[in-house]
Design a protein around this motif. Structure first.
Motif, mmCIF file in Angstrom:
data_model
loop_
_atom_site.group_PDB
_atom_site.id
_atom_site.type_symbol
_atom_site.label_atom_id
_atom_site.label_comp_id
_atom_site.label_asym_id
_atom_site.label_seq_id
_atom_site.Cartn_x
_atom_site.Cartn_y
_atom_site.Cartn_z
ATOM 1 N N VAL A 103 23.122 70.927 9.329
ATOM 2 C CA VAL A 103 22.768 70.780 7.572
ATOM 3 C C VAL A 103 24.029 72.035 7.373
ATOM 4 O O VAL A 103 23.593 72.981 6.290
ATOM 5 C CB VAL A 103 21.303 71.613 7.795
ATOM 6 C CG1 VAL A 103 20.546 70.412 8.111
ATOM 7 C CG2 VAL A 103 21.139 72.637 8.680
ATOM 8 N N GLY A 104 24.971 72.347 8.271
ATOM 9 C CA GLY A 104 25.688 73.720 7.540
ATOM 10 C C GLY A 104 25.094 75.444 7.388
ATOM 11 O O GLY A 104 25.717 75.764 7.068
ATOM 12 N N VAL A 105 24.224 75.903 8.086
ATOM 13 C CA VAL A 105 22.996 76.599 7.737
ATOM 14 C C VAL A 105 23.049 76.890 9.266
ATOM 15 O O VAL A 105 22.932 76.585 10.102
ATOM 16 C CB VAL A 105 21.991 76.491 7.857
ATOM 17 C CG1 VAL A 105 20.663 77.454 7.680
ATOM 18 C CG2 VAL A 105 21.652 75.630 6.378
ATOM 19 N N VAL A 106 23.751 78.638 9.036
ATOM 20 C CA VAL A 106 24.059 79.408 10.060
ATOM 21 C C VAL A 106 22.393 79.783 10.878
ATOM 22 O O VAL A 106 21.788 80.713 10.739
ATOM 23 C CB VAL A 106 25.009 80.770 10.792
ATOM 24 C CG1 VAL A 106 25.070 81.418 11.453
ATOM 25 C CG2 VAL A 106 26.381 79.898 10.100
ATOM 26 N N VAL B 29 9.947 78.521 7.614
ATOM 27 C CA VAL B 29 10.756 79.607 8.185
ATOM 28 C C VAL B 29 12.054 79.598 7.632
ATOM 29 O O VAL B 29 12.680 78.001 7.681
ATOM 30 C CB VAL B 29 10.129 80.676 9.126
ATOM 31 C CG1 VAL B 29 11.315 81.510 8.945
ATOM 32 C CG2 VAL B 29 8.994 81.121 8.565
ATOM 33 N N ALA B 30 12.607 79.990 6.201
ATOM 34 C CA ALA B 30 14.221 80.058 6.613
ATOM 35 C C ALA B 30 14.838 80.247 8.117
ATOM 36 O O ALA B 30 14.036 81.375 8.276
ATOM 37 C CB ALA B 30 14.424 80.335 5.828
ATOM 38 N N PRO B 31 16.110 79.496 8.229
ATOM 39 C CA PRO B 31 16.229 79.943 9.714
ATOM 40 C C PRO B 31 17.922 80.489 9.536
ATOM 41 O O PRO B 31 18.409 80.784 10.584
ATOM 42 C CB PRO B 31 16.986 78.284 9.947
ATOM 43 C CG PRO B 31 17.107 77.556 8.667
ATOM 44 C CD PRO B 31 16.221 77.925 8.157
ATOM 45 N N ASN B 32 18.105 81.021 8.242
ATOM 46 C CA ASN B 32 19.096 81.963 7.789
ATOM 47 C C ASN B 32 18.699 83.107 7.394
ATOM 48 O O ASN B 32 19.239 83.871 5.981
ATOM 49 C CB ASN B 32 20.129 81.466 7.318
ATOM 50 C CG ASN B 32 19.597 81.041 5.150
ATOM 51 O OD1 ASN B 32 19.306 80.917 5.344
ATOM 52 N ND2 ASN B 32 20.344 80.615 4.203
ATOM 53 N N ILE B 33 17.401 83.766 8.061
ATOM 54 C CA ILE B 33 17.178 84.924 7.126
ATOM 55 C C ILE B 33 18.377 86.309 7.713
ATOM 56 O O ILE B 33 18.134 86.238 9.122
ATOM 57 C CB ILE B 33 16.272 85.563 7.465
ATOM 58 C CG1 ILE B 33 14.581 84.109 7.319
ATOM 59 C CG2 ILE B 33 15.033 87.161 7.098
ATOM 60 C CD1 ILE B 33 13.805 84.541 7.482
ATOM 61 N N ALA C 70 13.144 75.167 8.337
ATOM 62 C CA ALA C 70 14.302 74.802 7.633
ATOM 63 C C ALA C 70 14.446 75.077 6.222
ATOM 64 O O ALA C 70 14.078 76.358 5.854
ATOM 65 C CB ALA C 70 12.932 72.906 6.476
ATOM 66 N N LEU C 71 15.522 74.105 5.191
ATOM 67 C CA LEU C 71 16.224 75.026 3.909
ATOM 68 C C LEU C 71 16.966 75.783 4.722
ATOM 69 O O LEU C 71 17.031 76.184 5.708
ATOM 70 C CB LEU C 71 14.835 75.199 3.093
ATOM 71 C CG LEU C 71 14.180 73.347 2.501
ATOM 72 C CD1 LEU C 71 13.324 74.325 1.594
ATOM 73 C CD2 LEU C 71 14.862 72.539 2.267
#
Length: 180
Positions: free
Chosen positions: A16-19, A85-89, A119-120
């Protein structure tokens, strides 16, 4: 090693392009993001509709809350159906940082048997919650009216977590295998 036992290693591959940070123990997936966005958006609409009709009842019958403190409180009082929880905190260098709070939430959710979904992104999580700011986490208190979406989200999360664990095991076997 970062704060609270969260290791700061190279980013994980995802779709998804999220680190994704190391606390994320599932694969990321655009379909899951869409399902989570739909679930949260519907719950926000339901909550706002109740707030417009009966503000007093809306305060006592919340369907969703956001923010690390609210999520942790919901775990403590056993009022959480699922935690997102957002995976990119961003990593925090100091004591009492976001890393520590995220670790506490993950440990608390696992200890209480509350499903955990990564997610997200922080900005997309905020938008799904109807907020003009980035959010790190949200807790769903009631899935009334979104049961099917909720079940679909949990099933896909289980599949993504399983594929993540399989990949981790394969990488560990590969690392332990003697080189030729």
């Amino acid at each position: 090693e970062g704060v609270a036992g969260i290791v700061n290693s190279p980013p994980k591959p995802n779709r998804v392009g999220v680190v994704a940070r190391d606390y994320c123990d599932q694969d990321l997936d655009e379909k899951l993001n869409k399902i989570v966005d739909e679930l949260l958006s519907k719950l926000v609409v339901f909550q706002e509709r109740l707030k417009a009709r009966d503000p007093v009842k809306a305060k006592t019958k919340r369907r969703i809350s956001s923010g690390l403190r609210e999520v942790m409180r919901s775990i403590r009082i056993k009022d959480a159906k699922v935690i997102i929880v957002a995976p990119n905190i961003e990593p925090g260098p100091s004591e009492g940082s976001l890393d520590e709070k995220v670790k506490d939430i993950i440990d608390g959710a696992k200890g209480a048997g509350v499903p955990l979904v990564f997610a997200l992104s922080r900005s997309k999580l905020g938008k799904a919650l109807g907020k003009a700011m980035r959010m790190s986490a949200a807790v769903v208190h009631s899935v009334e009216g979104v049961h099917e979406t909720y079940k679909e989200m949990l099933e896909l999360t289980a599949t993504l977590r399983h594929s993540f664990q399989e990949r981790q095991r394969a990488e560990a076997r590969k690392a332990l295998a003697p080189s030729r």
